[in-house]
Design an enzyme around this catalytic site. Structure first.
Site, PDB file in Angstrom:
ATOM      1  CG  ASP A  75      -1.994   1.044   1.229  1.00 57.86           C
ATOM      2  OD1 ASP A  75      -2.951   0.984   0.424  1.00 57.86           O
ATOM      3  OD2 ASP A  75      -1.843   1.968   2.028  1.00 57.86           O
TER       4      ASP A  75
ATOM      5  CE1 TYR B 248      -4.735   7.523   0.300  1.00 61.39           C
ATOM      6  CE2 TYR B 248      -4.358   7.690   2.666  1.00 61.39           C
ATOM      7  CZ  TYR B 248      -4.595   6.920   1.533  1.00 61.39           C
ATOM      8  OH  TYR B 248      -4.681   5.549   1.642  1.00 61.39           O
TER       9      TYR B 248
ATOM     10  CG  HIS C 160      -5.719  -3.029  -0.294  1.00 60.16           C
ATOM     11  ND1 HIS C 160      -4.936  -2.544  -1.315  1.00 60.16           N
ATOM     12  CD2 HIS C 160      -5.353  -2.338   0.819  1.00 60.16           C
ATOM     13  CE1 HIS C 160      -4.130  -1.596  -0.842  1.00 60.16           C
ATOM     14  NE2 HIS C 160      -4.366  -1.458   0.446  1.00 60.16           N
TER      15      HIS C 160
END
Length: 298
Positions: free
Chosen positions: A105, A211, A278
């Site tokens: 990730d 982010y 994921h």
């Protein structure tokens, strides 16, 4: 026989950052560095530490902004180059010149960048469900499906997202583990949930700032994001032996993100797990361990 995991270790890096890390195995053996993603911490790799600590010095840090590591307040402190610098300095702090790096990730995003910029730090790179940055940028620009499945990134970039994530005892956070490819995350049991809640209670802003600091996100009317970037594919070549494990039932990062990877990595092999999400590291830890072992024996 599993190696014993030691936690509550701290590295004071030359750039002023203090990172917490867990480890297993004896220092002096080859270094295997495990790099977590969002919204996780070193604990993501506990099964891998116990396994690879038998014949490596296996180390899993909390990245800056997570759990027990430093949490800078400035969003710009979470740009990829700063996280790369943390990992570079951590390897040196531990007394090594290079490492086998296993990353998932956001950890994978950071380590793709590190492999591009600092290949000499790597023995090998093993990536789990984390797209190569150039291919991800192209998908965000041109693939409507990827834009849609990555909209959560824009939500996380918004002011106050960390408060929403923490609301009602981290209900939304718990939902991440049930909403990215699987219906029932059986691995997210009471003990694991308690460990994650303790981590999240220490602060979520640092993780969300990854982010906010990144130029890679779906374009919006107010921010065209990757559409602004004029990047040369030649600047994204990976000269490190790379192995990729990909859970193909990942709703946010579909398997199409692997298309064209051979154009960017000289030596790459992919192991696909069709039913894996994921969170395949948690769902099938023993299988992931076997695949890592196979890669290391090649």
């Amino acid at each position: 026989m599993s190696a014993e995991i030691t936690i509550n270790q701290f590295a004071n890096l030359e750039n002023g950052t203090r990172l917490h890390f867990a480890s297993a195995g004896e220092k002096g053996r080859p270094l295997m560095l495990f790099v977590h993603g969002f919204p996780e911490f070193w604990y993501e790799w506990k099964v891998q530490l116990a396994e690879f600590g038998q014949d490596y010095f296996a180390v899993a840090p909390d990245l800056r902004g997570f759990n027990l590591s430093d949490m800078p307040t400035d969003v710009s402190a979470y740009k990829a180059r700063h996280i790369v610098d943390d990992l570079r300095l951590l390897i040196a702090h531990l007394g090594y010149e290079k490492a086998v790096v296993v990353a998932h990730d956001w950890g994978g995003a950071i380590c793709w960048n590190m492999a591009i910029a600092l290949p000499a730090l790597f023995e090998k790179l093993i990536i789990v469900n984390s797209p190569h940055p150039y291919l991800f940028m192209q998908a965000l620009k041109h693939d409507p499906g990827q834009k849609s499945s990555s909209e959560y990134m824009n939500w996380l970039r918004n002011p106050g997202s960390e408060q929403a994530l923490a609301k009602d005892e981290f209900t939304l956070m718990d939902g991440f583990f049930n909403g990215m490819g699987q219906e029932d995350a059986g691995w997210f049991d009471a003990e694991t949930r308690a460990a994650y809640h303790a981590c999240w209670a220490r602060g979520l802003t640092g993780g969300v700032n990854y982010y906010r600091a990144s130029p890679l996100h779906p374009p919006t009317e107010a921010n065209s994001g990757p559409l602004q970037l004029k990047l040369d594919p030649a600047d994204f070549q990976v000269k490190v032996t790379t192995r990729i494990i990909w859970g193909e039932n990942d709703k946010a990062l579909p398997k199409t993100l692997l298309d064209g990877i051979e154009n960017f990595v000289d030596d790459v092999q992919i192991q696909r797990i069709p039913e894996g999400s994921h969170w395949v590291i948690h769902e099938q830890p023993d299988r992931v361990n076997r695949l890592i072992r196979q890669f290391m024996q090649q």
